[in-house]
Design a protein around this motif. Structure first.
Motif, PDB file in Angstrom:
ATOM      1  N   TYR A   1      -5.387  -1.247   1.899  1.00 51.14           N
ATOM      2  CA  TYR A   1      -4.810  -1.064   3.231  1.00 51.14           C
ATOM      3  C   TYR A   1      -5.141  -2.180   4.215  1.00 51.14           C
ATOM      4  O   TYR A   1      -4.662  -2.160   5.354  1.00 51.14           O
ATOM      5  N   ASN A   2      -5.973  -3.122   3.798  1.00 48.21           N
ATOM      6  CA  ASN A   2      -6.371  -4.207   4.694  1.00 48.21           C
ATOM      7  C   ASN A   2      -6.913  -3.646   6.007  1.00 48.21           C
ATOM      8  O   ASN A   2      -6.618  -4.125   7.105  1.00 48.21           O
ATOM      9  N   ALA A   3      -7.706  -2.594   5.907  1.00 48.75           N
ATOM     10  CA  ALA A   3      -8.253  -1.920   7.081  1.00 48.75           C
ATOM     11  C   ALA A   3      -9.434  -1.070   6.648  1.00 48.75           C
ATOM     12  O   ALA A   3      -9.683  -0.884   5.441  1.00 48.75           O
TER      13      ALA A   3
ATOM     14  N   ALA B   1       0.816  -1.201   0.000  1.00 59.82           N
ATOM     15  CA  ALA B   1       0.000   0.000   0.000  1.00 59.82           C
ATOM     16  C   ALA B   1       0.850   1.251   0.000  1.00 59.82           C
ATOM     17  O   ALA B   1       1.975   1.254   0.464  1.00 59.82           O
ATOM     18  N   PRO B   2       0.312   2.366  -0.547  1.00 61.43           N
ATOM     19  CA  PRO B   2       1.010   3.639  -0.440  1.00 61.43           C
ATOM     20  C   PRO B   2       1.217   4.003   1.025  1.00 61.43           C
ATOM     21  O   PRO B   2       0.536   3.498   1.905  1.00 61.43           O
ATOM     22  N   VAL B   3       2.143   4.863   1.275  1.00 63.62           N
ATOM     23  CA  VAL B   3       2.512   5.216   2.636  1.00 63.62           C
ATOM     24  C   VAL B   3       1.991   6.603   2.967  1.00 63.62           C
ATOM     25  O   VAL B   3       2.575   7.605   2.556  1.00 63.62           O
ATOM     26  N   PRO B   4       0.847   6.728   3.667  1.00 62.23           N
ATOM     27  CA  PRO B   4       0.363   8.045   4.045  1.00 62.23           C
ATOM     28  C   PRO B   4       1.397   8.736   4.920  1.00 62.23           C
ATOM     29  O   PRO B   4       1.976   8.136   5.815  1.00 62.23           O
ATOM     30  N   GLY B   5       1.582  10.033   4.661  1.00 54.61           N
ATOM     31  CA  GLY B   5       2.516  10.790   5.474  1.00 54.61           C
ATOM     32  C   GLY B   5       3.947  10.682   5.002  1.00 54.61           C
ATOM     33  O   GLY B   5       4.847  11.289   5.574  1.00 54.61           O
TER      34      GLY B   5
ATOM     35  N   GLU C   1     -10.209   9.732  -4.309  1.00 44.49           N
ATOM     36  CA  GLU C   1      -9.249   8.958  -5.089  1.00 44.49           C
ATOM     37  C   GLU C   1      -7.824   9.212  -4.599  1.00 44.49           C
ATOM     38  O   GLU C   1      -7.017   8.274  -4.481  1.00 44.49           O
ATOM     39  N   GLN C   2      -7.485  10.469  -4.301  1.00 43.96           N
ATOM     40  CA  GLN C   2      -6.146  10.756  -3.785  1.00 43.96           C
ATOM     41  C   GLN C   2      -5.940  10.122  -2.417  1.00 43.96           C
ATOM     42  O   GLN C   2      -4.851   9.630  -2.100  1.00 43.96           O
ATOM     43  N   TYR C   3      -6.978  10.122  -1.609  1.00 43.04           N
ATOM     44  CA  TYR C   3      -6.905   9.474  -0.296  1.00 43.04           C
ATOM     45  C   TYR C   3      -6.660   7.975  -0.442  1.00 43.04           C
ATOM     46  O   TYR C   3      -5.782   7.400   0.214  1.00 43.04           O
ATOM     47  N   ILE C   4      -7.414   7.337  -1.308  1.00 47.10           N
ATOM     48  CA  ILE C   4      -7.244   5.897  -1.523  1.00 47.10           C
ATOM     49  C   ILE C   4      -5.844   5.596  -2.058  1.00 47.10           C
ATOM     50  O   ILE C   4      -5.202   4.622  -1.650  1.00 47.10           O
ATOM     51  N   ASN C   5      -5.330   6.449  -2.941  1.00 47.49           N
ATOM     52  CA  ASN C   5      -4.014   6.233  -3.544  1.00 47.49           C
ATOM     53  C   ASN C   5      -2.866   6.599  -2.609  1.00 47.49           C
ATOM     54  O   ASN C   5      -1.700   6.324  -2.934  1.00 47.49           O
ATOM     55  N   GLY C   6      -3.155   7.219  -1.485  1.00 47.80           N
ATOM     56  CA  GLY C   6      -2.112   7.541  -0.517  1.00 47.80           C
ATOM     57  C   GLY C   6      -1.233   8.704  -0.917  1.00 47.80           C
ATOM     58  O   GLY C   6      -0.108   8.816  -0.439  1.00 47.80           O
ATOM     59  N   THR C   7      -1.722   9.594  -1.775  1.00 46.69           N
ATOM     60  CA  THR C   7      -0.907  10.718  -2.234  1.00 46.69           C
ATOM     61  C   THR C   7      -1.137  11.982  -1.421  1.00 46.69           C
ATOM     62  O   THR C   7      -0.552  13.030  -1.716  1.00 46.69           O
ATOM     63  N   VAL C   8      -1.998  11.915  -0.416  1.00 42.17           N
ATOM     64  CA  VAL C   8      -2.234  13.028   0.502  1.00 42.17           C
ATOM     65  C   VAL C   8      -2.220  12.491   1.928  1.00 42.17           C
ATOM     66  O   VAL C   8      -2.296  11.279   2.161  1.00 42.17           O
ATOM     67  N   ASP C   9      -2.108  13.398   2.883  1.00 45.10           N
ATOM     68  CA  ASP C   9      -2.151  13.001   4.291  1.00 45.10           C
ATOM     69  C   ASP C   9      -3.574  12.817   4.795  1.00 45.10           C
ATOM     70  O   ASP C   9      -3.807  12.102   5.764  1.00 45.10           O
ATOM     71  N   PHE C  10      -4.527  13.491   4.147  1.00 46.58           N
ATOM     72  CA  PHE C  10      -5.935  13.293   4.488  1.00 46.58           C
ATOM     73  C   PHE C  10      -6.789  13.632   3.277  1.00 46.58           C
ATOM     74  O   PHE C  10      -6.397  14.409   2.398  1.00 46.58           O
ATOM     75  N   GLY C  11      -7.958  13.012   3.220  1.00 48.89           N
ATOM     76  CA  GLY C  11      -8.934  13.323   2.200  1.00 48.89           C
ATOM     77  C   GLY C  11     -10.100  14.065   2.809  1.00 48.89           C
ATOM     78  O   GLY C  11     -10.240  14.138   4.029  1.00 48.89           O
TER      79      GLY C  11
END
Length: 370
Positions: free
Chosen positions: A124-126, A30-34, A96-106
């Motif tokens: 994210y299995n969550a 998964a993408p890495v938030p933050g 979409e940006q939130y799901i892709n992990g390209t932002v810290d929050f959606g």
């Protein structure tokens, strides 16, 4: 306090508004938030201890005026080393940006559900964490010089007919019937709607689907509109209305008020005609249950004093962050916005979250791992 459903939201919402106005681990793939991919690319100011924190978010235009004021105030009044970049791109793009992990929050005015929810779970299995930040009304703003300064009343038959394309002239009998004494012109109606994926659209069409028998386009952040012209964001729809005499379209209350655009008085489910206001929006939430995931919808409020089109707006955070400082900073900002930032919420005519809901939000944020 538990996360069980609560009732009687109206009184607490009104009290908050009037008072200030007088999860499982992430998968390896998964993408890495933050992480650095979520940063703004701008060099933030230094905090007192030399630390820097840049946070990025994207999504709904509905709360954009509020978020921009919150984040600017936090930077100026609380911590100059915290800079938050918020892209007002619409709820669909923000999710979409939130799901892709390209932002810290959606940010979204529609709860995450359906294919998007499933995509997040697979990624994210969550479960996603969405928390309400404010409420507000979606109004029908219009540009009709012939009735400037007068109250324009639209019955359900009238505004449903405008949205479905069945009513195309301002002097249609369904509009004339509720506006005795107004000089309604023989002018074409230009219906302004969103062209992008939009939580404001979701709130509006969720209401139409409940209130309008002839609405056939369904419910979603985007629909196939049977009539009208499209604009990007609340900003784009506002501009369409301002630039076209005879136009009417749906926007968040704050956009119409900030741009001094007249707003129609609408008939609610009880048959009462209600002027849009923060108080009337808050009344929409009376005696409704708040789900555990906070995904509260009020498509057609039962309160006889409620404005008929209202909703919440959510910020979505991840169940896990790799950077503890980034997450703690984001949490600090969100909690400040929900408490000390309430005066800004009320000033901009949104509905603040009451203490009981804020406590539930804090408990939910405790679940985030960092």
């Amino acid at each position: 306090m538990t996360l069980s459903s609560k009732k009687g939201l109206l009184a607490t919402l009104l009290a908050a508004s009037m008072g200030v106005a007088a999860c499982g681990p992430r998968t390896a793939e998964a993408p890495v938030p933050g992480d650095t991919a979520a940063g703004t690319g701008d060099a933030p100011a230094q905090t007192g201890d030399g630390q820097t924190v840049a946070i990025s978010g994207a999504g709904a235009t509905f709360p954009a005026p509020l978020y921009q004021r919150w984040f600017d105030a936090y930077n100026r009044e609380v911590d100059s080393g915290v800079q938050i970049s918020y892209q007002s791109v619409g709820s669909g793009a923000g999710l979409e940006q939130y799901i892709n992990g390209t932002v810290d929050f959606g940010a979204s005015d529609a709860p995450i559900e359906g294919d998007r929810l499933e995509s997040f779970r697979q990624q994210y299995n969550a479960e996603p964490i969405q928390v309400p930040m404010a409420g507000g009304a979606v109004v029908l703003a219009y540009n009709l010089p012939e009735v400037e300064g007068e109250e324009l009343r639209l019955s359900r038959e009238a505004y449903c007919g405008i949205a479905t394309g069945e009513i195309t002239q301002w002097n249609d009998p369904a509009i004339v019937a509720e506006n005795e004494g107004l000089d309604l012109p023989d002018r074409d109606i230009v219906f302004a709607h969103r062209s992008d994926g939009s939580g404001t659209t979701f709130i509006f069409v969720n209401h139409l689907d409940s209130a309008c028998p002839n609405w056939q386009a369904g419910v979603g952040t985007s629909v196939d509109w049977p009539t009208g012209q499209g604009g990007q964001g609340n900003e784009g729809v506002t501009a369409l209305i301002q630039q076209n005499e005879g136009a009417i379209g749906y926007v968040e209350y704050a956009y119409a008020k900030l741009n001094d655009i007249p707003m129609a008085t609408l008939e609610n489910a009880s048959g009462n005609f209600i002027e849009p206001s923060p108080e009337a929006a808050a009344a929409a939430f009376e005696d409704v249950e708040i789900p555990e995931d906070f995904g509260l919808l009020v498509p057609d409020p039962e309160n006889d004093q409620a404005f008929p089109i209202a909703g919440l707006t959510w910020i979505l955070v991840y169940p896990e962050y790799d950077d503890p400082q980034r997450w703690q900073t984001l949490r600090n900002v969100l909690e400040w916005a929900l408490t000390d930032g309430r005066d800004i919420t009320a000033e901009l005519d949104y509905v603040p979250m009451p203490d009981s809901v804020v406590q539930r939000i804090q408990e939910r944020l405790d679940e985030v791992q960092a």
